[in-house]
Design an enzyme around this catalytic site. Structure first.
Site, PDB file in Angstrom:
ATOM      1  CE  LYS A 116      -5.031  -1.938   0.469  1.00 42.19           C
ATOM      2  NZ  LYS A 116      -5.062  -0.505   0.113  1.00 42.19           N
ATOM      3  CB  SER A 146      -0.950  -0.043   1.208  1.00 45.34           C
ATOM      4  OG  SER A 146      -1.921   0.959   1.137  1.00 45.34           O
ATOM      5  CG  ASP A 161       8.286   4.422 -11.367  1.00 47.28           C
ATOM      6  OD1 ASP A 161       9.099   3.483 -11.231  1.00 47.28           O
ATOM      7  OD2 ASP A 161       7.077   4.251 -11.605  1.00 47.28           O
TER       8      ASP A 161
END
Length: 446
Positions: free
Chosen positions: A335, A310, A321
């Site tokens: 999740k 999560s 990223d």
């Protein structure tokens, strides 16, 4: 149909009509209708069919009349509501007042109690951590003690939640604990006065004079502030700004979404942190980093595993990223949804999935997880305990935890460099094997 069944049916229909009217009012208040748009006749916008309402009333009546044990109407309705919500997905749930209060404690990071973390033991519950300057510390309770009685009532190791609930209470109220301690032939008795306890979600220490270590155990309302203070403290301790940090997210089940976003923003000068799509206006959002990096560009290595879920995955993907961090460990939990907590009447609440979120690369990690740059194999190892000497210039943690050592070697071997490979998650990747125990996913929006 019996008179009672008719009454139940009438009550259900009245309830559904009220909910329908309230939802319609909310939509109109948020968005002016587009008169040029075609009228929708989708099933989602239609009222619940009479036959379904009648079936529900019939089932309730049959269960009430025929189940082997008597069941009152309130319990039946509560179970019907819970089943309806929990059947939606793995993360939506109907919360009782006690469950709602526990959730508020876990996300706010504060509660009135004695300040210990416990786990089931052979005779009672074992204290695995005693918080600094807590009522437990002031009373003389130690890590490793086993609580066998609370206010004269024996502790059931199989019901740890009940024991935790009994240790919490109004600030200033007393509690009596009977404790078994290694080396003591008799039980020790303690009288402890409950006080406000602040849960710590961030721990920090210097691994070497140049590299720091930050462990984030969950994301609460105070996590970002704790992390900023921890970085500042490490800078003061070393007398200089660390060249890099190991950020340990292993077994971090997540928590408050805004907290994870703020932590990511603390290490980013620009770039997308996370975006989400949902049916309502509030469920659709994109969060961008603001200028300002509290680490002054220090190299970052993140440790993750199958228990990182999560909000942990949001942070890991955001830093990876945006070419800000290298990931080491095992594929994360996967999740990729956001839950919103909606308070209801009588102290109850609804935790319901309202969004699906996407990493900065535009990928969904739901059921997939994040594959680290360096994937470890072999048996999983729990993170080692932190060093107890708070003012140590360097620690032994990297010698006791091979993954921390690997992260430290990555930092010191490639100063100033970060991963610039594939995004943390890519559409079409193979689903991850889920861990046997579901992480305790916390609410993501408060």
């Amino acid at each position: 149909m019996s008179i009672r069944a008719r009454l139940i049916l009438a009550m259900l229909l009245g309830l559904m009509l009220g909910v329908s009217l309230s939802l319609a009012e909310r939509v109109l208040a948020e968005r002016e209708p587009d008169v040029s748009a075609p009228v929708s006749h989708s099933p989602a916008s239609a009222a619940l069919p009479w036959s379904d309402a009648r079936l529900l009333a019939e089932v309730i009546q049959r269960v009430r009349d025929n189940f082997v044990d008597a069941v009152d109407d309130h319990r039946l309705m509560q179970n019907a509501i819970r089943g309806m919500v929990e059947a939606l997905d793995d993360h939506s749930s109907f919360l009782t007042p006690d469950e709602f209060e526990d959730m508020k404690v876990s996300t706010s990071g504060a509660y009135a109690g004695i300040g210990v973390e416990v786990a089931p033991g052979k005779e009672g519950i074992s204290i695995v951590r005693r918080m600094a300057n807590s009522p437990a510390e002031r009373a003389g309770i130690e890590t490793g003690d086993i609580i066998v009685r609370i206010d004269g009532i024996a502790v059931d190791p199989a019901d740890i939640d009940s024991a935790i609930a009994r240790m919490r209470g109004p600030e200033g109220s007393p509690i009596r604990l009977a404790v078994r301690r290694a080396g003591s032939a008799t039980l020790l008795e303690f009288k402890v006065e409950r006080a406000q306890v602040q849960l710590q979600s961030v721990a920090a220490e210097m691994l070497t004079p140049e590299y720091g270590y930050l462990r984030i155990t969950s994301f609460t309302d105070t996590t970002a502030t704790e992390l900023e203070q921890a970085v500042e403290k490490l800078e003061r301790r070393g007398g200089t700004k660390p060249k890099g940090f190991v950020i340990d997210l292993r077994n971090n089940p997540g928590g408050v979404l805004d907290s994870a976003v703020q932590v990511a923003d603390d290490f980013l000068d620009h770039g997308t942190i996370v975006s989400a799509e949902g049916r309502t206006r509030e469920a659709r959002f994109r969060m961008e980093a603001k200028p300002g990096d509290i680490s002054h560009g220090a190299t970052l290595v993140l440790l993750v595993n199958g228990g990182s879920a999560s909000a942990s995955e949001i942070l890991a993907a955001a830093l990876h990223d945006n070419h800000r961090a290298t990931l080491i460990g095992r594929r994360t939990y996967g999740k990729g949804s956001v839950q919103t907590i909606m308070p209801l009447s009588d102290g109850q609440a609804l935790k319901i999935t309202t969004s699906r979120y996407f990493t900065p690369s535009g990928a969904s990690i739901n059921g997939i997880g994040i594959v680290p740059d360096t994937v470890l194999d072999g048996p999983e190892q729990a993170p080692a305990e932190m060093d107890l000497v708070d003012d140590a210039a360097s620690s032994t943690l990297s010698r006791r935890d091979p993954q921390v050592l690997l992260a430290l070697q990555t930092l010191s071997g490639h100063p100033g460099q970060v991963a610039r490979g594939a995004p943390a998650a890519q559409p079409g990747a193979q689903p991850a094997i889920q861990p046997a125990i579901q992480p305790a996913i916390q609410p993501a929006i408060q």
